[in-house]
Scaffold this motif. Structure first.
Motif, short mmCIF file in Angstrom:
data_model
loop_
_atom_site.label_atom_id
_atom_site.label_comp_id
_atom_site.label_asym_id
_atom_site.label_seq_id
_atom_site.Cartn_x
_atom_site.Cartn_y
_atom_site.Cartn_z
N ASP A 150 0.84 -1.19 0.00
CA ASP A 150 0.00 0.00 0.00
C ASP A 150 0.89 1.25 0.00
N TYR A 151 0.27 2.42 -0.09
CA TYR A 151 1.04 3.64 -0.35
C TYR A 151 2.02 3.96 0.76
N GLN B 216 4.91 1.75 0.39
CA GLN B 216 5.84 2.12 -0.68
C GLN B 216 6.77 3.22 -0.21
N LYS B 217 6.20 4.18 0.51
CA LYS B 217 7.04 5.28 1.01
C LYS B 217 8.08 4.73 1.98
N ASN C 239 4.49 0.55 -7.68
CA ASN C 239 3.58 -0.47 -7.23
C ASN C 239 4.07 -1.89 -7.53
#
Lengths: 102, 180
Positions: A13-14, A17-18, B2
């Motif tokens: 999820d975001y 990723q960070k 992603n």
């Protein structure tokens, strides 16, 4: 065989990723500094490159596969809105998909 | 970011950029170093002949034979940015027809990791010491110097002259040897 690779889940999820990006940038910068200082002290540039490659491998292992720490904040999807009676057949499949993500 | 592939792409590109910055750092730490060391050259035998030179425009040219000893300690030059040294011995002199002549008599490649104490005795020249004409006979002042080319891992390739040279004179007549 390629289709079985495609079914392995690889998303994060975001926030994950960070976190992954910060982790690999940090690891590579730290190993670069360590490698530079060590190579300068023993006067061999080869060791600098080896330490950098080691940092690269460690960050590959830590950030490429989707570990559970990158999936702590999943997106909360809205429940599907039934439009016609044909959608009722799709609903149980969607709820199964949701379970797989979690 | 992603998919695995895009993560791998950004990771690899970041590593390469950091590697390039490290290489620049390696260059910067050794860019302004003085790479000259003292060199000791002795000459044991000098001879001159007058032979047919098929590579030149005239009938006969002077051919010199020099036997020499070299000793130098090259250890201070090698640092983490030096891959190898290319050493060469030059003879420099002036004649009536040419103001400046420089001839390379001998060279050697010293790799990183090879023994750095140079202690060679009774070395004959590797390449022919032809003169452009007949200017070697009775030439009083021929200067031998050892120079080297530093081949780095990253950066400029400087040509450095060793500090220390030897002057010698050629004999007056052909085919005779002069011992020092």
């Amino acid at each position: 065989m390629l289709s079985s690779f495609k079914t392995i889940p690889t998303h994060m999820d975001y926030k994950g990723q960070k976190l992954a990006e910060q982790i690999f940038q940090g690891i590579i910068l730290v190993s670069a500094v360590i490698g530079f200082i060590y190579g300068l002290s023993i006067q061999q540039f080869g060791w600098t490159v080896y330490i950098m490659l080691g940092g690269f491998t460690v960050s590959c292992l830590l950030t490429l596969p989707p570990w559970p720490m990158y999936r702590k904040n999943p997106l909360s999807w809205q429940p599907a809105v039934p439009e016609t009676s044909g959608e009722n057949r799709d609903k149980p499949q969607e709820s199964q998909k949701k379970k797989k993500h979690k | 970011m992603n998919t695995v592939l895009s993560r791998a792409n950004s990771l690899f590109a970041f590593s390469l950029s950091v590697m390039a910055a490290l290489t620049f750092g390696c260059f910067i730490t050794t860019a302004f170093k003085d790479r000259s060391v003292p060199v000791d050259i002795h000459v044991s035998k000098v001879m001159i002949k007058n032979v047919d030179d098929f590579t030149g425009p005239r009938e006969r040219s002077d051919l010199g034979f020099v036997t020499f000893d070299i000793s130098a300690n090259l250890q201070p030059i090698f640092d983490w940015n030096v891959k190898e040294l290319f050493l060469y011995l030059t003879a420099e002199y002036s004649t009536k027809s040419n103001a400046l002549n420089q001839v390379v008599l001998w060279d050697k490649i010293v790799l990183r990791g090879d023994s750095t104490k140079l202690n060679l005795k009774d070395v004959k020249s590797k390449y022919f010491f032809f003169d452009d004409g007949n200017g070697l006979r009775a030439n009083k002042n021929i200067t031998l110097t050892l120079s080297w080319n530093v081949v780095p891992n990253a950066g400029i390739l400087p040509l450095v002259m060793g500090s220390g040279h030897k002057s010698l004179a050629f004999p007056e007549t052909y085919e005779t040897a002069k011992s020092y």
